[in-house]
Design a protein around this motif. Structure first.
Motif: not given
Length: 478
Positions: A210-214, A228-236
């Motif tokens: 997925g794509s990230f938007t921040f 953070y607008r789009e975070v598809p997966i956990p940062v960990e």
């Protein structure tokens, strides 16, 4: 060839004038002046003296003898800083989180710059000038470096380990904007807020996730906001093997290390502070606000420096006219000018107050000039006039130098006019044709950034033109 000849003539004219003036001066004075200046000794602050047994774990990054280390006594990762910044988080259901998002789509097209090269590149960085002074750890900055990897480099001295320290990182990771035409890196500056937004960027070799938007928002008052607008997966779950994964702030200072080789210039970057955001709270629609705290550097006088209740541990260096605790970007200068010793003094040491009644007693005892004082004044004036006669040599030396420079400039103008006339009247001969063939507008920057631990490198971009998605941009990456 002609240019080198002109430069040699100019230098020779100036040097001849200088030599003649020195010879004339020696003939008048009969002696030379010599000044010996020894190197100043370096001193360590009390904070360093309290940690004599802790070693600096430095990683050599090559190139110019530059290391990146962590300052002894502050090796822990600071999760809730109470010295430089405080931060608070806002969840996706919090109304304030939505208010902090800066919608670049609602701004006029002329107010938003899409960086065409960063939007089509991987591990690239671009230098951008700010329209205002941004306070970062108490230091006011007017230039930053935006990287494709979701962070902003804030350092004064560029080095290979771009991701190591001195950053503002809303989400530092191995993003590759070149994967999709929908991925962009854009920014906006309205004179009060500077916004950098990474739009629809994907992780290198993990594009399917997925794509990230921040975005990162830099306020002129020093506040930093991560949205953070789009975070598809956990940062960990983001892999940090090939690229560091960081969220937060960091700053460091550059210091010289003593070396066994006198000619060696070993420099080390020490990270003296870091703020790390709790990555478990980073989800789509969340925001973080980092608020700067008062620092010693903001005090402009000795009284404010040592008496202010807003800061602690500050000392005043009268030589530099600076307030500091010794741990900031100017640490090396602080040590070079023996400021740790000056900071132990008091403000009265630099502004002594004359004892009471001294001025009145002086006025009473000296109501006016006497005959003897008038004679002394006349004698002093006569002595000063006689002592001022050697200034004639200085005037002679300056006149000789000026004459040499003027002669060289006249010759330079004559040769330039002759060259222009020759090129215009003989356009097909070898020298003019060679110059036209060699003319180019391309420029290849030499600055490289490399992180040995994660095997990632960043190359700086330069000005030029590039097109993506119908937009003609004003930046160029080489």
């Amino acid at each position: 060839m002609g240019l080198w000849t002109v430069l040699l003539i100019c230098l020779s004219q100036v040097e001849l004038g200088r030599v003649w003036a020195h010879q004339h001066k020696d003939a008048l004075t009969g002696k030379h002046l010599r000044t010996d200046v020894g190197p100043s000794s370096l001193h360590r602050t009390r904070r360093d003296q309290q940690n004599p047994h802790k070693h600096r774990e430095a990683r050599n990054i090559g190139g110019r003898g530059l290391d990146v280390s962590t300052l002894p006594g502050n090796t822990t990762h600071i999760m809730d800083s109470q010295q430089y910044y405080t931060w608070q988080s806002f969840g996706p259901t919090d109304r304030r989180s939505g208010d902090k998002w800066v919608d670049l789509n609602n701004l006029h097209k002329s107010q938003v710059q899409i960086h065409g090269i960063l939007s089509n590149a991987h591990q690239k960085a671009a230098r951008v000038a700010l329209s205002f002074d941004f306070p970062f750890y108490g230091h006011h900055l007017r230039q930053i470096i935006i990287a494709t990897g979701g962070f902003i480099f804030m350092g004064d001295v560029t080095h290979r380990m771009l991701t190591a320290t001195q950053y503002i990182a809303p989400l530092m990771a191995n993003f590759d904007p070149s994967f999709s035409k929908n991925s962009t890196v854009r920014y906006s500056d309205n004179g009060r807020l500077f916004v950098v937004q990474w739009d629809n960027v994907r992780l290198k070799d993990r594009e399917a996730e997925g794509s990230f938007t921040f975005q990162a928002v830099l306020d002129s008052n020093g506040t930093v906001i991560f949205n953070y607008r789009e975070v598809p997966i956990p940062v960990e779950q983001i892999n940090s093997t090939e690229h560091p994964v960081k969220v937060g702030l960091s700053d460091a200072f550059l210091a010289r290390l003593p070396s066994l080789q006198p000619s060696a210039n070993q420099r080390t970057i020490y990270e003296y502070h870091r703020v790390e955001i709790d990555t478990e709270k980073i989800v789509s629609g969340s925001s973080f606000e980092l608020t700067p705290l008062p620092t010693c550097l903001q005090h402009t006088s000795c009284e404010l420096c040592v008496t202010s209740n807003l800061t602690a541990g500050c000392g005043w260096c009268n030589t530099l006219q600076r307030c500091s605790d010794g741990i900031d970007r100017h640490r090396q200068e602080w040590l070079d000018y023996n400021c740790p010793e000056e900071a132990k003094g008091t403000c009265e040491d630099y502004n002594p107050i004359p004892p009471e009644g001294s001025m009145s007693s002086f006025n009473q005892s000296s109501p006016g000039p006497t005959a003897s004082s008038a004679a002394d004044e006349e004698q002093h004036v006569t002595t000063d006039v006689q002592a001022g006669s050697p200034n004639v040599t200085g005037i002679t030396e300056n006149a000789a130098i000026i004459a040499g420079v003027v002669g060289a400039l006249v010759l330079l103008v004559a040769l330039t006019l002759l060259a222009v006339y020759y090129i215009n009247t003989h356009p097909t001969v070898a020298p003019p044709f060679y110059l036209m063939q060699r003319r180019t507008n391309n420029y290849w920057p030499s600055m490289k950034f490399h992180n040995q631990g994660c095997q990632s490198s960043y190359a700086e971009v330069e000005l030029g033109g590039h097109e993506k998605d119908g937009f003609i941009e004003s930046e160029q990456c080489l």
